[in-house]
Design an enzyme around this catalytic site. Sequence first.
Site, mmCIF file in Angstrom:
data_model
loop_
_atom_site.group_PDB
_atom_site.id
_atom_site.type_symbol
_atom_site.label_atom_id
_atom_site.label_comp_id
_atom_site.label_asym_id
_atom_site.label_seq_id
_atom_site.Cartn_x
_atom_site.Cartn_y
_atom_site.Cartn_z
ATOM 1 N N HIS A 24 -14.643 28.107 79.821
ATOM 2 C CA HIS A 24 -14.549 27.453 78.515
ATOM 3 C C HIS A 24 -15.670 26.435 78.374
ATOM 4 C CE1 HIS A 24 -11.761 23.806 79.788
ATOM 5 N NE2 HIS A 24 -12.794 23.942 80.579
ATOM 6 N N CYS A 43 -18.388 18.851 80.627
ATOM 7 C CA CYS A 43 -17.582 19.957 80.068
ATOM 8 C C CYS A 43 -18.140 20.434 78.727
ATOM 9 C CB CYS A 43 -16.130 19.533 79.905
ATOM 10 S SG CYS A 43 -15.353 19.164 81.472
ATOM 11 N N HIS A 49 -18.184 26.567 81.778
ATOM 12 C CA HIS A 49 -17.856 26.507 83.207
ATOM 13 C C HIS A 49 -16.478 27.121 83.363
ATOM 14 C CE1 HIS A 49 -16.032 22.950 81.401
ATOM 15 N NE2 HIS A 49 -15.092 23.092 82.330
ATOM 16 N N HIS A 51 -12.572 27.858 85.385
ATOM 17 C CA HIS A 51 -11.441 27.295 86.126
ATOM 18 C C HIS A 51 -10.566 28.434 86.640
ATOM 19 C CE1 HIS A 51 -11.997 23.115 84.943
ATOM 20 N NE2 HIS A 51 -12.245 23.543 83.717
ATOM 21 N N ASP A 89 -7.871 36.737 81.501
ATOM 22 C CA ASP A 89 -8.482 36.730 82.841
ATOM 23 C C ASP A 89 -9.934 37.207 82.793
ATOM 24 O OD1 ASP A 89 -8.493 36.322 85.640
ATOM 25 O OD2 ASP A 89 -8.105 38.453 85.971
ATOM 26 N N HIS A 90 -10.811 36.434 83.396
ATOM 27 C CA HIS A 90 -12.257 36.714 83.419
ATOM 28 C C HIS A 90 -12.848 36.822 82.014
ATOM 29 C CE1 HIS A 90 -11.423 37.227 87.630
ATOM 30 N NE2 HIS A 90 -12.717 37.190 87.861
ATOM 31 N N GLU A 133 -5.033 23.143 85.445
ATOM 32 C CA GLU A 133 -6.456 23.436 85.282
ATOM 33 C C GLU A 133 -7.205 23.212 86.595
ATOM 34 O OE1 GLU A 133 -8.608 20.600 82.878
ATOM 35 O OE2 GLU A 133 -9.823 22.184 82.001
#
Length: 151
Positions: A24, A43, A49, A51, A89-90, A133
């Site tokens: 995100h 951020c 980046h 998580h 996911d991904h 997170e």
Amino acid sequence: MSSKAQQGTLKIELGRRYHFAASHRLHSPALSEEENCRIYGKCNNPFGHGHNYVVEVLVSGEIDPATGMIANLADLDGFVEREILDPFDHKSLNEDVAAFDAAVPTTENLCIEIFRRLQTFPKAKLERVRVQETSNNSFEYAGDHPQGFER
Ligand code: NI
């Protein structure tokens, strides 16, 4: 029967944990470039980046006397996979999840989006969702609008 039992039924909560990885970028169109940079710091990096998110789902229901269970874990897993893991996911939360076209993909907003998506689980009542997170921060949402959450 314990004092919690109502009319001979036992209500109990089931918690299950899931994992997904996503990227995100925290950037709000409501803020200036300078404010975005100051408020979100690294951020706000334009390239984003990632998580490794941990999602804890809590549902409640009555124990079915025939199975001894609230809900079949396979049903919950299949539902979470379809509603959350497959689409998130991904992925880039900013680019790939429509809810974040308008909302900044903070973990607060992610937690609410996950709750909204899981609320329709037909086999038990969704009580709350907790999204971690990092090992240092997590957010929990129990639905402010029990009559039906509208974004
Ligand atoms: Ni982040």
